[in-house]
Design a protein around this motif. Structure first.
Motif, PDB file in Angstrom:
ATOM      1  N   VAL A   1       0.857  -1.179   0.000  1.00 52.89           N
ATOM      2  CA  VAL A   1       0.000   0.000   0.000  1.00 52.89           C
ATOM      3  C   VAL A   1       0.895   1.231   0.000  1.00 52.89           C
ATOM      4  O   VAL A   1       1.816   1.346   0.810  1.00 52.89           O
ATOM      5  CB  VAL A   1      -0.933   0.000   1.237  1.00 52.89           C
ATOM      6  CG1 VAL A   1      -1.830   1.223   1.228  1.00 52.89           C
ATOM      7  CG2 VAL A   1      -1.769  -1.267   1.279  1.00 52.89           C
ATOM      8  N   ARG A   2       0.608   2.155  -0.938  1.00 53.24           N
ATOM      9  CA  ARG A   2       1.410   3.367  -1.089  1.00 53.24           C
ATOM     10  C   ARG A   2       0.575   4.591  -0.780  1.00 53.24           C
ATOM     11  O   ARG A   2      -0.573   4.692  -1.191  1.00 53.24           O
ATOM     12  CB  ARG A   2       1.932   3.469  -2.519  1.00 53.24           C
ATOM     13  CG  ARG A   2       2.735   4.720  -2.786  1.00 53.24           C
ATOM     14  CD  ARG A   2       3.224   4.752  -4.228  1.00 53.24           C
ATOM     15  NE  ARG A   2       3.901   5.996  -4.524  1.00 53.24           N
ATOM     16  CZ  ARG A   2       5.160   6.272  -4.211  1.00 53.24           C
ATOM     17  NH1 ARG A   2       5.878   5.377  -3.590  1.00 53.24           N
ATOM     18  NH2 ARG A   2       5.709   7.429  -4.526  1.00 53.24           N
ATOM     19  N   ARG A   3       1.160   5.519  -0.043  1.00 56.45           N
ATOM     20  CA  ARG A   3       0.530   6.803   0.219  1.00 56.45           C
ATOM     21  C   ARG A   3       1.604   7.874   0.240  1.00 56.45           C
ATOM     22  O   ARG A   3       2.783   7.569   0.413  1.00 56.45           O
ATOM     23  CB  ARG A   3      -0.233   6.782   1.534  1.00 56.45           C
ATOM     24  CG  ARG A   3       0.673   6.730   2.735  1.00 56.45           C
ATOM     25  CD  ARG A   3      -0.059   6.602   4.023  1.00 56.45           C
ATOM     26  NE  ARG A   3      -0.612   7.872   4.436  1.00 56.45           N
ATOM     27  CZ  ARG A   3      -0.955   8.147   5.683  1.00 56.45           C
ATOM     28  NH1 ARG A   3      -0.833   7.237   6.613  1.00 56.45           N
ATOM     29  NH2 ARG A   3      -1.436   9.312   6.000  1.00 56.45           N
ATOM     30  N   VAL A   4       1.199   9.113   0.044  1.00 57.32           N
ATOM     31  CA  VAL A   4       2.130  10.229   0.114  1.00 57.32           C
ATOM     32  C   VAL A   4       1.879  10.941   1.432  1.00 57.32           C
ATOM     33  O   VAL A   4       0.763  11.392   1.709  1.00 57.32           O
ATOM     34  CB  VAL A   4       1.954  11.189  -1.074  1.00 57.32           C
ATOM     35  CG1 VAL A   4       2.868  12.381  -0.930  1.00 57.32           C
ATOM     36  CG2 VAL A   4       2.219  10.457  -2.371  1.00 57.32           C
ATOM     37  N   PHE A   5       2.914  11.012   2.261  1.00 57.13           N
ATOM     38  CA  PHE A   5       2.807  11.628   3.580  1.00 57.13           C
ATOM     39  C   PHE A   5       3.824  12.743   3.670  1.00 57.13           C
ATOM     40  O   PHE A   5       5.030  12.510   3.555  1.00 57.13           O
ATOM     41  CB  PHE A   5       3.054  10.577   4.675  1.00 57.13           C
ATOM     42  CG  PHE A   5       2.915  11.113   6.060  1.00 57.13           C
ATOM     43  CD1 PHE A   5       1.678  11.426   6.576  1.00 57.13           C
ATOM     44  CD2 PHE A   5       4.032  11.324   6.855  1.00 57.13           C
ATOM     45  CE1 PHE A   5       1.547  11.931   7.851  1.00 57.13           C
ATOM     46  CE2 PHE A   5       3.921  11.818   8.132  1.00 57.13           C
ATOM     47  CZ  PHE A   5       2.664  12.127   8.638  1.00 57.13           C
ATOM     48  N   GLN A   6       3.351  13.970   3.836  1.00 54.57           N
ATOM     49  CA  GLN A   6       4.185  15.177   3.909  1.00 54.57           C
ATOM     50  C   GLN A   6       5.142  15.279   2.729  1.00 54.57           C
ATOM     51  O   GLN A   6       6.327  15.571   2.876  1.00 54.57           O
ATOM     52  CB  GLN A   6       4.954  15.219   5.238  1.00 54.57           C
ATOM     53  CG  GLN A   6       4.042  15.347   6.435  1.00 54.57           C
ATOM     54  CD  GLN A   6       4.790  15.428   7.746  1.00 54.57           C
ATOM     55  OE1 GLN A   6       6.000  15.234   7.793  1.00 54.57           O
ATOM     56  NE2 GLN A   6       4.063  15.704   8.812  1.00 54.57           N
ATOM     57  N   GLY A   7       4.613  14.985   1.540  1.00 61.91           N
ATOM     58  CA  GLY A   7       5.396  15.113   0.323  1.00 61.91           C
ATOM     59  C   GLY A   7       6.342  13.966   0.040  1.00 61.91           C
ATOM     60  O   GLY A   7       7.072  13.996  -0.941  1.00 61.91           O
ATOM     61  N   VAL A   8       6.344  12.930   0.878  1.00 58.85           N
ATOM     62  CA  VAL A   8       7.231  11.784   0.695  1.00 58.85           C
ATOM     63  C   VAL A   8       6.377  10.540   0.491  1.00 58.85           C
ATOM     64  O   VAL A   8       5.449  10.289   1.259  1.00 58.85           O
ATOM     65  CB  VAL A   8       8.146  11.594   1.928  1.00 58.85           C
ATOM     66  CG1 VAL A   8       9.051  10.385   1.743  1.00 58.85           C
ATOM     67  CG2 VAL A   8       8.962  12.836   2.185  1.00 58.85           C
ATOM     68  N   GLY A   9       6.678   9.775  -0.543  1.00 59.49           N
ATOM     69  CA  GLY A   9       5.955   8.537  -0.791  1.00 59.49           C
ATOM     70  C   GLY A   9       6.363   7.471   0.214  1.00 59.49           C
ATOM     71  O   GLY A   9       7.547   7.215   0.425  1.00 59.49           O
ATOM     72  N   VAL A  10       5.370   6.853   0.854  1.00 53.65           N
ATOM     73  CA  VAL A  10       5.625   5.815   1.848  1.00 53.65           C
ATOM     74  C   VAL A  10       4.888   4.558   1.412  1.00 53.65           C
ATOM     75  O   VAL A  10       3.690   4.604   1.114  1.00 53.65           O
ATOM     76  CB  VAL A  10       5.127   6.254   3.248  1.00 53.65           C
ATOM     77  CG1 VAL A  10       5.395   5.167   4.270  1.00 53.65           C
ATOM     78  CG2 VAL A  10       5.768   7.552   3.665  1.00 53.65           C
ATOM     79  N   GLU A  11       5.598   3.442   1.361  1.00 60.70           N
ATOM     80  CA  GLU A  11       4.980   2.173   1.009  1.00 60.70           C
ATOM     81  C   GLU A  11       5.122   1.212   2.171  1.00 60.70           C
ATOM     82  O   GLU A  11       6.173   1.142   2.803  1.00 60.70           O
ATOM     83  CB  GLU A  11       5.644   1.560  -0.227  1.00 60.70           C
ATOM     84  CG  GLU A  11       5.402   2.342  -1.484  1.00 60.70           C
ATOM     85  CD  GLU A  11       6.078   1.732  -2.693  1.00 60.70           C
ATOM     86  OE1 GLU A  11       6.609   0.608  -2.590  1.00 60.70           O
ATOM     87  OE2 GLU A  11       6.085   2.384  -3.749  1.00 60.70           O
ATOM     88  N   ARG A  12       4.040   0.483   2.446  1.00 61.36           N
ATOM     89  CA  ARG A  12       4.080  -0.543   3.485  1.00 61.36           C
ATOM     90  C   ARG A  12       3.553  -1.837   2.915  1.00 61.36           C
ATOM     91  O   ARG A  12       2.590  -1.846   2.145  1.00 61.36           O
ATOM     92  CB  ARG A  12       3.217  -0.139   4.680  1.00 61.36           C
ATOM     93  CG  ARG A  12       3.968   0.688   5.685  1.00 61.36           C
ATOM     94  CD  ARG A  12       3.133   1.026   6.878  1.00 61.36           C
ATOM     95  NE  ARG A  12       3.113  -0.047   7.874  1.00 61.36           N
ATOM     96  CZ  ARG A  12       2.556   0.092   9.070  1.00 61.36           C
ATOM     97  NH1 ARG A  12       1.993   1.218   9.420  1.00 61.36           N
ATOM     98  NH2 ARG A  12       2.573  -0.905   9.918  1.00 61.36           N
TER      99      ARG A  12
END
Length: 120
Positions: free
Chosen positions: A63-74
Motif C-alpha cells: 500500500v502506497r501513500r504520500v505523507f508530507q510530500g514523501v511517498g511511503v509504502e508498506r
C-alpha cells in the motif's frame, strides 16, 4: 498424513475469512494494531494498493501513500494478527498488475480513475 498436509491444515486454521476482495488500484484503509505499553490501539493506514504477492497465508499487499510530500509504502501480510481490518474506500480502474510506475509520478499524475462495476 505427510508433512505438507499437516502444514496446510495448520495454515488453514490461521486464515482470515473477513478480508474483502482487494484489487490493484483500490484505495484501502488498513487498521494496524499498535502496542503502546500494555494497551493496543488501531492505527489506520490509507493508500493505494500497488502490488499483490503470494497466496494463501503468505499473501501480501503493498500500500502506497504520500505523507508530507514523501511517498511511503508498506507491505501488509493479509492474514496477520496485527491487521485489525481492511476496508475498501474506492475501486481503481487500472490496466496492469503492478503499479510501480506511480513511484516516479508526482501530484495529480498519480490519480487513478474510479471504477463503478465492482461493489465496495
Amino acid at each position: 498424513m505427510n508433512a505438507q498436509e499437516i502444514i496446510r491444515s495448520i495454515e488453514a486454521e490461521q486464515l482470515k475469512s473477513d478480508i474483502p476482495d482487494i484489487y490493484i488500484g483500490d484505495t484501502v484503509r488498513v487498521g494496524v494494531k499498535i502496542k503502546e505499553g500494555d494497551k493496543f490501539r488501531v492505527q489506520p493506514y490509507e493508500g493505494v494498493v500497488i502490488a499483490r504477492r503470494h497466496s494463501g497465508i503468505n499473501e501480501t499487499i503493498t500500500v502506497r501513500r504520500v505523507f508530507q510530500g514523501v511517498g511511503v509504502e508498506r507491505v501488509f501480510l493479509l492474514h496477520s494478527p496485527r491487521i485489525d481490518g481492511i476496508k475498501v474506500i474506492r475501486r481503481g480502474k487500472v490496466r496492469r498488475a503492478k503499479l510501480y510506475y506511480l513511484r516516479e509520478r508526482v501530484g495529480k499524475a498519480t490519480r487513478i480513475k474510479q471504477r463503478f462495476d465492482r461493489p465496495l
